[in-house]
Scaffold this active site. Sequence first.
Site, PDB file in Angstrom:
ATOM      1  N   SER A  18       0.816  -1.213   0.000  1.00  0.00           N
ATOM      2  CA  SER A  18       0.000   0.000   0.000  1.00  0.00           C
ATOM      3  C   SER A  18       0.852   1.267   0.000  1.00  0.00           C
ATOM      4  CB  SER A  18      -0.968  -0.032   1.186  1.00  0.00           C
ATOM      5  OG  SER A  18      -1.924   0.994   1.102  1.00  0.00           O
TER       6      SER A  18
ATOM      7  N   ASP B 228      -2.538   6.486  -3.497  1.00  0.00           N
ATOM      8  CA  ASP B 228      -1.335   5.904  -2.903  1.00  0.00           C
ATOM      9  C   ASP B 228      -0.873   4.734  -3.765  1.00  0.00           C
ATOM     10  OD1 ASP B 228      -3.328   4.098  -2.249  1.00  0.00           O
ATOM     11  OD2 ASP B 228      -2.531   3.666  -0.253  1.00  0.00           O
TER      12      ASP B 228
ATOM     13  N   ASP C 193      -1.162   1.515  -3.907  1.00  0.00           N
ATOM     14  CA  ASP C 193      -2.072   0.497  -4.437  1.00  0.00           C
ATOM     15  C   ASP C 193      -3.429   1.075  -4.806  1.00  0.00           C
ATOM     16  OD1 ASP C 193      -2.997   0.860  -1.825  1.00  0.00           O
ATOM     17  OD2 ASP C 193      -3.552  -1.245  -1.589  1.00  0.00           O
TER      18      ASP C 193
ATOM     19  N   ASP D 169      -5.892   2.547  -3.223  1.00  0.00           N
ATOM     20  CA  ASP D 169      -7.126   2.426  -2.436  1.00  0.00           C
ATOM     21  C   ASP D 169      -7.321   3.634  -1.520  1.00  0.00           C
ATOM     22  OD1 ASP D 169      -5.228   1.980  -0.456  1.00  0.00           O
ATOM     23  OD2 ASP D 169      -6.149   0.132   0.308  1.00  0.00           O
TER      24      ASP D 169
END
Length: 452
Positions: free
Chosen positions: A112, A251, A253, A255
Amino acid sequence: MSQRKYFGTDGVRGEVGGPVINAAFALRLGYAAGRVLAREHREHASGRGRNRPQVVIGKDTRISGYMLESALEAGLSAAGIDVLLAGPVPTPAVAYLTRTLRLAAGIVISASHNPYQDNGIKFFSAHGMKLPDDIEAAIEQALDEPLGCVGSEELGRARRMADAQGRYIEFCKSTFPHDLDLNGLKLVVDAAHGAAYNVAPHVFRELGAEVHAIGVSPDGFNINKGVGALHPESLAEEVRARGADLGIALDGDADRLQMVDGTGRIYNGDELLYAIVRERMQRGPVAGVVGTLMTNYGLERQLQQIGVGFERANVGDRYVLEQMQARGWLYGGESSGHLLCLDCHTTGDGTIAALQVLTALRRADATLAEWVADLRMYPQKMINVPLAPGLDWKTHDGLARARGAVEAELAGRGRVLIRASGTEPKLRLMVEAEDEALAQASAQKLADSLGA
């Protein structure tokens, strides 16, 4: 549920080369997950459809993703699972692909918002949600069993998906109303050199916006580095320099979402969640919204004033989602920018959340500042106090008295949050109040009670 040995609240995560983020562990994890999924498939097979389960693997742009992807693929194949390799796609894209392709599970390789030195592995169920606890527990148990292999005739096949990104782009666009477009809107989109680098700019561009993309040159090492939702100040500079209307920061990833307006003002998850909910209220009643312990008190107060329920979950989008499902509510999120709109997707999605904010602004013909003008964010002050060995802060008389006095003084004009750090021996004392001076004085009063 018993104590987890490997899985945290968001799968397995750690430093590359450490105890769990390495090729050997990923191989074992792939095999263990494959065995459990194959067993579930046999137990619930209806006699129709695929002979063996299929799993999709997606990843972000970290250099370690290649290693972990190959190891997971090998383990899954050894357990008799067919594998679809989606390549670099956002975490929510994996949730979508798992659901729409009727797969047994989805696997995401990402850490992430963390730097490239870290990575992680997490799973989605066939419904595009987090794995049920009993399935996670079964995978953990299988991890401690010897590595094996099915017979040659039962080995799983693997193939690369050529259309994973394209499918997801179309899905994102489908959440934006057909009677609206983004024509005439000038956007800067920051993909954090991460999973959305070849996705997010296309989504907004294909809906009509003029898009300048930054953070779209991943090299395996620069994910989240000075860009993206963790560093929206970089986006703010670019928006001002280019005279753009808005900036969108994701960000690594994709999400998580932060946004910037044409003046360079940064809007966090609380403000963006309010922007979405306010627009949804014009379509019909909104029963409630789930935030976290860190959600600004101003959002709670404003939602109450417009007749929307509000509840706080523990920090983490997993806990927000659990409470949303328990209450049957559709909207929730975190200040950090994890925003959930269950009328659009089964998981948090930065690109789709941005589209919902843009929907509100286009419908109202308003700027972002105008649309959230009635949301008053409360100043926040946090003091970290070292915890002496053996000190039980929950039964500390001085702290209890100070907290009572502060809460009495605030009396609906703010709130107090006291919680222990999960990573170091410190107590976090946080106060939100109508003005900054009151927040500072109140937090200091709490710290003084502990001799800090």
